[in-house]
Structure formats: structure tokens, C-alpha cells
Enzyme design. Structure first.
Site, PDB file in Angstrom:
ATOM      1  N   LYS A   1       0.848  -1.202   0.000  1.00 58.77           N
ATOM      2  CA  LYS A   1       0.000   0.000   0.000  1.00 58.77           C
ATOM      3  C   LYS A   1       0.882   1.250   0.000  1.00 58.77           C
ATOM      4  O   LYS A   1       0.593   2.232  -0.689  1.00 58.77           O
ATOM      5  CB  LYS A   1      -0.945  -0.020   1.213  1.00 58.77           C
ATOM      6  CG  LYS A   1      -2.047  -1.073   1.066  1.00 58.77           C
ATOM      7  CD  LYS A   1      -2.789  -1.371   2.364  1.00 58.77           C
ATOM      8  CE  LYS A   1      -3.778  -2.515   2.149  1.00 58.77           C
ATOM      9  NZ  LYS A   1      -4.444  -2.966   3.373  1.00 58.77           N
TER      10      LYS A   1
ATOM     11  N   GLN B   1      -4.535  -1.613   9.719  1.00 55.87           N
ATOM     12  CA  GLN B   1      -4.420  -2.943   9.116  1.00 55.87           C
ATOM     13  C   GLN B   1      -4.992  -3.998  10.063  1.00 55.87           C
ATOM     14  O   GLN B   1      -4.599  -4.071  11.232  1.00 55.87           O
ATOM     15  CB  GLN B   1      -2.939  -3.237   8.798  1.00 55.87           C
ATOM     16  CG  GLN B   1      -2.713  -4.535   8.037  1.00 55.87           C
ATOM     17  CD  GLN B   1      -3.329  -4.528   6.640  1.00 55.87           C
ATOM     18  OE1 GLN B   1      -3.284  -3.543   5.924  1.00 55.87           O
ATOM     19  NE2 GLN B   1      -3.932  -5.652   6.258  1.00 55.87           N
TER      20      GLN B   1
ATOM     21  N   ASP C   1     -11.069   2.754   4.439  1.00 55.45           N
ATOM     22  CA  ASP C   1     -11.472   1.349   4.310  1.00 55.45           C
ATOM     23  C   ASP C   1     -12.995   1.228   4.179  1.00 55.45           C
ATOM     24  O   ASP C   1     -13.504   0.176   3.799  1.00 55.45           O
ATOM     25  CB  ASP C   1     -11.007   0.551   5.535  1.00 55.45           C
ATOM     26  CG  ASP C   1      -9.699  -0.188   5.277  1.00 55.45           C
ATOM     27  OD1 ASP C   1      -9.403  -0.478   4.103  1.00 55.45           O
ATOM     28  OD2 ASP C   1      -8.986  -0.475   6.256  1.00 55.45           O
TER      29      ASP C   1
END
Ligand code: NDP
Length: 296
Positions: A55, A99, A122
Site C-alpha cells: 500500500k 491494518q 477502508d
């Protein structure tokens, strides 16, 4: 025998990353704005590390700034939430990504709800989930968003299609069902308690699979000509003792029946990262009242 079209997620993701990079460059020129993404990694899980690294690289390549936060695995929930509060208040940061999975002492739901919904790239915050289901889209979760783009690459108009989603997780299955419903598909959700999944899948024009069971979906489950999207990432051992990644779909068998199918790797995976960049760009614009340059 005819073989299914292989949907090239790597190429489609690369195109999306280029579009994000071009839009970010325009934003820099016209508004002096560089979108910033903060990634939070708790602990040392090797798979999580490699996702976060990928990422970060993608951000740099697209001209976005990445702020990397590595926190110890024994961090308390309160300390993690305090860190998120600092990032919420930091004007340089447009997107915050924690994460997952998190260590056992931390309540994932409480952490997700601590993120400012406007920076929730997200798309897991209940406010963004609610917006998705009510049709006033906020930030849409990256993996199902990527699946939708892949589907549209082979079938631009999804209206009226019979779609089956295997898996009902909050991060893939449920938001995927919401997106397909919004695209006017007729949707069915399959989960671990569903009776006779193969028979239900056989009706579908569109099959999206996110269960985490290697090669679960076989060729004889699939209606000829259906589009099959495989989100699965499963490490399996080969007879010579090595490890390789396979999806939730038996690709070789399904390819002989389907109209189009995604490979693993090289299908949904690269799209997830590209959509994260797209969400960060969207968050940077919307937070400042600017139009989203790449609307979904
Ligand atoms: P979860 O484990 O959170 O959810 C799995 C879902 O599959 C559950 O809803 C479960 O049902 C259902 N399920 C399990 N077994 C069966 C079965 N035999 N038949 C039907 N349904 C079943 O997984 P995720 O959604 O997080 O991930 C799914 C897969 O996608 C994994 O392989 C993961 O690695 C991958 N993934 C890939 C991403 C990418 O970027 N490509 C991103 C995120 C995930 P129930 O609810 O009843 O338990």
C-alpha cells in the site's frame, strides 16, 4: 472447448492507479494539495506487513504521501484510539487505515468507530456502512469496490442480473451485496449455514466469492457464461512442500464453463490497493468541498 475471458485485474488496477496519479497531480497544481494516507500496523504479522508495504509503495507511485505508524503488539486499546484521535486531527492526513487483524486485547469495532468517517478510507465505519446501504455513498470498502469495477469491465450494465455473493463478512461479502443491489442486480447471499450452495450458485449470472476456503467453488457449480469474481487469498502447500496462493474458486475448472473469471493472483488483489488510493483521493477532495475527480 471455449475458455472464459480472464479478467486482468493487474492491468485494470494499473489503469486506475494511473488515473489517481493524474488526478493527484492536477490537485497539486490547482490547489497545492497532496492527499495523505496514514497506515497503522499493530504487531509483526508478516502477511499484514507485506500488505502495508504494498500500500505504501502504491501511494508513493501515485504521488500521495504515506505516514507509516508501526505500533507494538502489546499496545492497549486506549493508546491505539489516542493515536487515531491524533491522526483525525492532523490536517495533512486524509485517510486512515488500520491494518486488520488486530491483537486479541483490542476490540476492532471500537477502533474502527474511532476513525473520523471522512477519513475512513477502508469504508468500515458504521456511518459509511449506513451510507452504502442507503444509497448516499460515502467511502466504499476497497475490495468490493474493486470487484464492481472488474464486473463492469466485462458487463457495464449489471441491471437485472442474478448475482450470488458467497461470504457475508463486513469487509467483503456484505458491502459487495449492497453494491450489487445498488447496481440493480437481484442478490442472494450465501454463508456457512446455507443449504445447497451449488444449486443456488448455478442460477447466477454473476458469482462473487469471498469465503477463504481454497478452491471451494467448482466448475459444475457455475452456469455456462456466468461471470466469476474470486476474492480468495489462501496459502496452500504443494506436493513438493512449497507454499502457493490459490483463490476460493477452482480456476482451471471454472474457466472451462464461465464467460469471464478473475485469476488469483492478479485479479481482485491489485484492485483492492488501487481502490484504496482512489478512496484517499476522494477523501482529500470531499473534506475540502471539492468534487471527487474519479467517482465510482
Ligand atoms: P471471513 O472469514 O471474515 O468471512 C468468510 C465468510 O465466508 C463468512 O461469511 C462465512 O460464513 C463464509 N463461509 C465460510 N465457509 C463457507 C462455506 N463452506 N460455504 C459458504 N460460505 C462460507 O473472510 P473475509 O471476507 O475477510 O475474506 C474472504 C476471503 O477473501 C479470504 O480468502 C481473504 O483472504 C480474501 N480477501 C481478499 C482481499 C483482497 O484484497 N483480495 C481482501 C479481503 C479478503 P459465516 O458468516 O456463516 O461464518
Amino acid at each position: 472447448m471455449a475458455q472464459a475471458h480472464i479478467i486482468d485485474g493487474k492491468a485494470i488496477a494499473a489503469e486506475l492507479c494511473q488515473s489517481v496519479a493524474a488526478a493527484a497531480a492536477r490537485l497539486r497544481e490547482t490547489h497545492g494539495l497532496v492527499p495523505g494516507l496514514a497506515t497503522i500496523m499493530v504487531g509483526d504479522d508478516p502477511a499484514s506487513h507485506s500488505y502495508v508495504r504494498a500500500k505504501g509503495t502504491a501511494c508513493a507511485n501515485a504521488g500521495l504521501v504515506r505516514f507509516e505508524h508501526r505500533l507494538p503488539s502489546d499496545i492497549s486499546e486506549a493508546a491505539l484510539i489516542a493515536e487515531i484521535a491524533r491522526l483525525n486531527a492532523d490536517e495533512r492526513i486524509d485517510g486512515i487505515l488500520v491494518q486488520l487483524p488486530l491483537p486479541a486485547q483490542i476490540d476492532t469495532h471500537r477502533v474502527i468507530t474511532a476513525i473520523d468517517p471522512a477519513k475512513d478510507v477502508d469504508g468500515f465505519h458504521p456511518i459509511n456502512v449506513g451510507r452504502l446501504w442507503t444509497g448516499t455513498w460515502g467511502l466504499v470498502p476497497c475490495t468490493p469496490q474493486g470487484c464492481l469495477i472488474l464486473l463492469r469491465s466485462v458487463r457495464p450494465d449489471l441491471a437485472g442480473a442474478e448475482a450470488v455473493v458467497l461470504g457475508r463478512s463486513n469487509i467483503v461479502g456484505k458491502p459487495m451485496a449492497a453494491l450489487l443491489l445498488a447496481a440493480d442486480c437481484t442478490i442472494t447471499s450465501i454463508h456457512s449455514k446455507t443449504r445447497d450452495a451449488p444449486m443456488i450458485v448455478w442460477r447466477a449470472d454473476i458469482v462473487v466469492v469471498a469465503v477463504g476456503r481454497p478452491l471451494l467453488v467448482r466448475g459444475d457449480w457455475i452456469k455456462p457464461g456466468a461471470i466469476v469474481i474470486d476474492c480468495g487469498i489462501n496459502a496452500v502447500s504443494t506436493p513438493d512442500g512449497r507454499s502457493r496462493i490459490v483463490g476460493d474458486v477452482d480456476f482451471a475448472a471454472v474457466q472451462r464453463v464461465a464467460g469471464a473469471v478473475t485469476p488469483v493472483p492478479g485479479g481482485v488483489g491489485p484492485m483492492t490497493i488501487a481502490c484504496l488510493l482512489r478512496n484517499t483521493l476522494a477523501a482529500a477532495c470531499r473534506r475540502r468541498g471539492l468534487a471527487d475527480p474519479l467517482p465510482l
